[in-house]
Design a protein around this motif. Structure first.
Motif, short mmCIF file in Angstrom:
data_model
loop_
_atom_site.label_atom_id
_atom_site.label_comp_id
_atom_site.label_asym_id
_atom_site.label_seq_id
_atom_site.Cartn_x
_atom_site.Cartn_y
_atom_site.Cartn_z
N ASN A 21 68.65 86.20 55.91
CA ASN A 21 69.58 86.34 57.03
C ASN A 21 69.92 85.01 57.69
O ASN A 21 70.73 84.97 58.60
CB ASN A 21 68.98 87.24 58.12
CG ASN A 21 68.84 88.66 57.62
OD1 ASN A 21 69.61 89.10 56.77
ND2 ASN A 21 67.84 89.36 58.13
N CYS A 22 69.25 83.97 57.27
CA CYS A 22 69.39 82.69 57.96
C CYS A 22 70.70 82.03 57.53
O CYS A 22 70.98 81.90 56.34
CB CYS A 22 68.21 81.78 57.62
SG CYS A 22 68.27 80.18 58.44
N ASN A 23 71.49 81.63 58.49
CA ASN A 23 72.76 81.01 58.10
C ASN A 23 72.60 79.56 57.68
O ASN A 23 73.57 78.86 57.43
CB ASN A 23 73.80 81.16 59.21
CG ASN A 23 73.29 80.66 60.53
OD1 ASN A 23 72.35 79.87 60.56
ND2 ASN A 23 73.89 81.10 61.61
N ARG A 25 70.68 78.96 55.01
CA ARG A 25 70.11 79.02 53.66
C ARG A 25 70.87 78.16 52.66
O ARG A 25 70.32 77.73 51.66
CB ARG A 25 70.00 80.47 53.17
CG ARG A 25 71.30 81.20 53.01
CD ARG A 25 71.07 82.65 52.58
NE ARG A 25 72.31 83.35 52.43
CZ ARG A 25 73.04 83.84 53.44
NH1 ARG A 25 72.62 83.71 54.68
NH2 ARG A 25 74.18 84.45 53.22
N GLU A 26 72.13 77.87 52.95
CA GLU A 26 72.88 77.01 52.03
C GLU A 26 72.54 75.52 52.19
O GLU A 26 72.97 74.69 51.42
CB GLU A 26 74.39 77.23 52.22
CG GLU A 26 74.88 78.58 51.74
CD GLU A 26 74.47 78.87 50.29
OE1 GLU A 26 74.51 77.95 49.46
OE2 GLU A 26 74.07 80.02 50.01
N ARG A 71 64.81 75.28 61.83
CA ARG A 71 65.70 76.43 62.00
C ARG A 71 66.73 76.13 63.09
O ARG A 71 67.89 76.47 62.97
CB ARG A 71 64.86 77.64 62.38
CG ARG A 71 65.49 78.92 62.03
CD ARG A 71 64.59 80.08 62.40
NE ARG A 71 65.42 81.20 62.74
CZ ARG A 71 65.94 82.02 61.84
NH1 ARG A 71 65.69 81.85 60.55
NH2 ARG A 71 66.71 83.02 62.21
N ARG A 183 77.21 71.61 59.21
CA ARG A 183 76.64 72.72 59.98
C ARG A 183 77.70 73.47 60.78
O ARG A 183 77.38 74.29 61.65
CB ARG A 183 75.55 72.19 60.91
CG ARG A 183 74.26 71.95 60.14
CD ARG A 183 73.38 70.89 60.74
NE ARG A 183 72.28 70.61 59.82
CZ ARG A 183 72.37 69.79 58.77
NH1 ARG A 183 73.50 69.16 58.49
NH2 ARG A 183 71.32 69.62 57.98
#
Lengths: 247, 247
Positions: A21-23, A25-26, A71, A183
DNA sequence: CGCGCTGTTGAAACTTGTCAAAGTTTGTGG
DNA sequence: CCACAAACTTTGACAAGTTTCAACAGCGCG
């Protein structure tokens, strides 16, 4: 000089993490994993930890046990010599990994300090090695992350070894800009999380020189500075300034 | 300035390698492996390659396929910026690994040039990843090697960012001395394989400054210099000079 | 044997650091 | 919410260290 106020290592609120779910991850360790592999990774990246501004995530000399994926927030790492001189070795932002330097001796070799309230994901290193034996994609990606850190360091060496003050600062601003873009933030407008002294330490300059260079850039219409708030007005101009061989 | 004479990548005489007989195994990748594991490694580290003085082992931009373990000889790595400025990022000697920077982008990010006739062992990287999934000791050791490179780079950043000319040169000489000792050579007497310009590039100084600092050290009785031949007369003196905060 | 590369040394110029003072912002406690 | 202290930033004048430019010496390779 790095202030010697009592910096304490922080206690952590343990929170369940989900890479899927972490945005970030890319940008982070899960990059390139399929959903099944990601599920395995999530078993390992199990906890989060909050670090308050000014607190240490880890300290040089402490036993190395885990890597940290940022994070949210912003960190600096620094090394302190016996004679007291210190150097900021990097600034890290969300999605980036902290702690790679600790693998070699099984002790951290630098301090990691939060420059704003931050949150990191804890990645126990022995788990990571075990999992990366099972998941070649993860293994290869992890190797690339380490190698990228080496390449980055070579870039800093080049900066410190061959560039003059204003070139260094231009390179620094352009680098930050790029990373903010990745980001999803504006490439041209951001808040610096670090002081002039920390910038100077990273760039091998004194804080006064950093301040003067900022003022000069402003006079030349390259940027608009107001304390920590930076607006880049002329990216190509900064680029030109950066790699225009002097004379 | 790095001369632009035609440097050609070399052709190799392929030779069978045996890590188990190599007297560098305590410095190199086999470190910590038992004989069975070493046998597996030997299947991978199958070929050797000769590189003549002045020749390139690899060039920035070339596809990355293998790491190289230096069996004998001496190398430098350098990075060249668009505007022509270049920086030596390291000097590598026997037992050390070359090519780690190429993993991240799958292209080499620097040039590796032999400073004397040398011989390297070829380690195809995909084989290495495959084997390290089977041999945890190798996996961990490889991670430590990469991490050590990161720590080393931080040391260079500290050197370039906080030290003045003579401190840098003292640190450089002491570092070489240590590495020669680890290989069974004298800590106090050695031949420099690189020119003053290459030392200067590595240390972020001009060759004249390097030369002057050598002369100063000699006047002060710290070393005896005769061109590339160096004899260190006062190791503690160099150490003091290195981390004595100026003023 | 000489030419070119490498190294040494000097003097002047330039960049950055040092010291100092004053202004600004931030954080804390009343 | 204000006031005060501490931390951070800016700017100037001067000092120090390093680079630049130049000339010359030495070694080594062809």
């Amino acid at each position: 000089m790095s202030e010697n106020r009592a910096l304490k290592t922080v206690n952590l609120s343990v929170i369940k993490t989900a890479c899927s779910n972490c945005n970030l991850r890319e940008l982070c360790l899960p990059l390139g994993l399929n959903s099944q592999e990601m599920a395995k990774l999530e078993e390992i990246v199990s906890t989060r930890k909050r670090v308050k501004r000014g607190d240490l995530l880890y300290r040089a000399g402490q036993p190395f046990e885990a890597l940290y994926a940022i994070r949210s927030g912003f960190f600096k790492t620094d090394v302190i010599m016996e004679d007291g001189r210190d150097q900021v070795t990097g600034f890290q932002m969300s999605g980036e990994l902290l702690g790679l330097d600790g693998i070699s001796s099984e002790n951290h070799s630098c301090n990691a300090i939060a420059l704003e309230d931050s949150e990191v994901c804890l990645i126990p290193f022995d788990y990571l090695e075990r999992l990366s034996r099972q998941v070649p994609t993860l293994q290869n990606h992890f190797h690339k992350v380490m190698s990228r850190e080496i390449v980055r360091d070579h870039g800093v060496m080049m900066l410190l070894g061959t560039m003059r003050a204003e070139e260094r600062l231009a390179a620094f601003l352009l680098n930050l800009s790029q990373r903010f873009v990745a980001r999803g933030y504006s490439p041209a407008e951001f808040y610096l999380r670090m002081t002039r002294e920390e910038i100077g330490s990273y760039l091998g300059l004194k804080l006064e020189t950093v301040s003067r260079s900022f003022s000069k850039f402003q006079e030349e219409g390259l940027i608009a500075v107001q304390q920590k708030h930076i607006r880049i007005l002329d990216i190509p101009g900064l680029k030109r300034l950066m790699n225009h061989t002097p004379v």
